[in-house]
Design an enzyme around this catalytic site. Sequence first.
Site, PDB file in Angstrom:
ATOM      1  N   ASP A   1      17.129  70.957  72.493  1.00 41.07           N
ATOM      2  CA  ASP A   1      16.051  70.503  71.607  1.00 41.07           C
ATOM      3  C   ASP A   1      14.702  70.523  72.351  1.00 41.07           C
ATOM      4  OD1 ASP A   1      15.276  69.787  69.060  1.00 41.07           O
ATOM      5  OD2 ASP A   1      15.802  67.669  69.244  1.00 41.07           O
TER       6      ASP A   1
ATOM      7  N   HIS B   1      18.691  76.194  69.955  1.00 39.39           N
ATOM      8  CA  HIS B   1      17.805  75.169  69.386  1.00 39.39           C
ATOM      9  C   HIS B   1      17.019  74.506  70.510  1.00 39.39           C
ATOM     10  CE1 HIS B   1      17.210  71.846  66.154  1.00 39.39           C
ATOM     11  NE2 HIS B   1      16.357  71.626  67.149  1.00 39.39           N
TER      12      HIS B   1
ATOM     13  N   GLU C   1      19.723  64.404  60.874  1.00 35.95           N
ATOM     14  CA  GLU C   1      19.417  63.876  62.206  1.00 35.95           C
ATOM     15  C   GLU C   1      19.072  62.383  62.069  1.00 35.95           C
ATOM     16  OE1 GLU C   1      15.926  65.685  63.887  1.00 35.95           O
ATOM     17  OE2 GLU C   1      16.253  64.857  65.895  1.00 35.95           O
TER      18      GLU C   1
HETATM   19 ZN   LIG Z   1      14.732  70.270  66.954  1.00 29.35          ZN
END
Ligand SMILES: [Zn+2]
Length: 311
Positions: free
Chosen positions: A262, A12, A185
Amino acid sequence: MELSSLDKAELHVHLEGSVTPETLQEIEPKLSLEEIRSHYRYENFLGFLQSYKWVNLHLKAPEHFGLITRRLLEDLARQGVRYAEVNVSAGVVLWRGMELGPVFDAIALAAQEGPIPVRFIFDAVRQFGLEHVWSVARAAVGLKDRGVVGFGVGGDEAGGPVEQFREVFDYARANGLRLAPHAGETVGPASVWAALECGAERIGHGIRSIEDPVLVAHLRDRNIPLEVSISSNVCTGAVGSLKEHPVRRLYDAGVPIILNTDDPPMFHTTLIKEYEIARDEFGFGEADLRTVAENGFRFAFGPVPGFPFNS
Ligand SMILES: [Zn+2]
């Protein structure tokens, strides 16, 4: 254990969020490093999205995408990453009116010449609406023979509940793509449940699952992993502080955890740093870190050479 020599996978990481200030300045020499760095700090999640968009707007030509792909893969290889799945904000490319074909050609060429095997996940921007999300899914299906293995949605979770995209997810899955939407999230467990009902096989973040014990048990029993990015969650304010991050509680509850970055320079981190945080702040021992690293291969969507349990 040297974390740099531990075999790791990165599942990710957003290509457009992996641009360092130095590389962005190389692309856009009239920007100063100070100015760029000022965009790499945020008060909250929406502030981060603004900065992410700002970086995207400076990527104007296919060769810029090729350059940032090369830099990302070289950096991952240096950190002991043996396999990567890279999220491409195909939705942003389309929204900007750019042609996705030449952009993806440049990305795919850089990947082909790069130091590690890589596959791609196309992300749509959920708050841009249903037609937009459809266009990204169709583009992903069209490129699945060229390394696109997954489809997901990102962006403002509160502004685009995932259940409205159910048919798009059905279409992507029916056409051979795997599903890894962002959920849980900035929005609570209901968002993760909705993603699971849409067929999600991995959850981007998913940390707010901790608020629902039934959901935690479900993720554990169904072996559905969370792609956890600790520094990201602290920087965007998804968690109030590092100490409050639920990674350890989720791990102890038996939920499969994968560590990821991320948008590494935008969150001032690296994959090794995320493993260090797990070790130093959350007491992950050597066996735990190995389990987490192995999860990155086990739950990969693409075939990983040398890791037979995945393919
Ligand atoms: Zn992300």
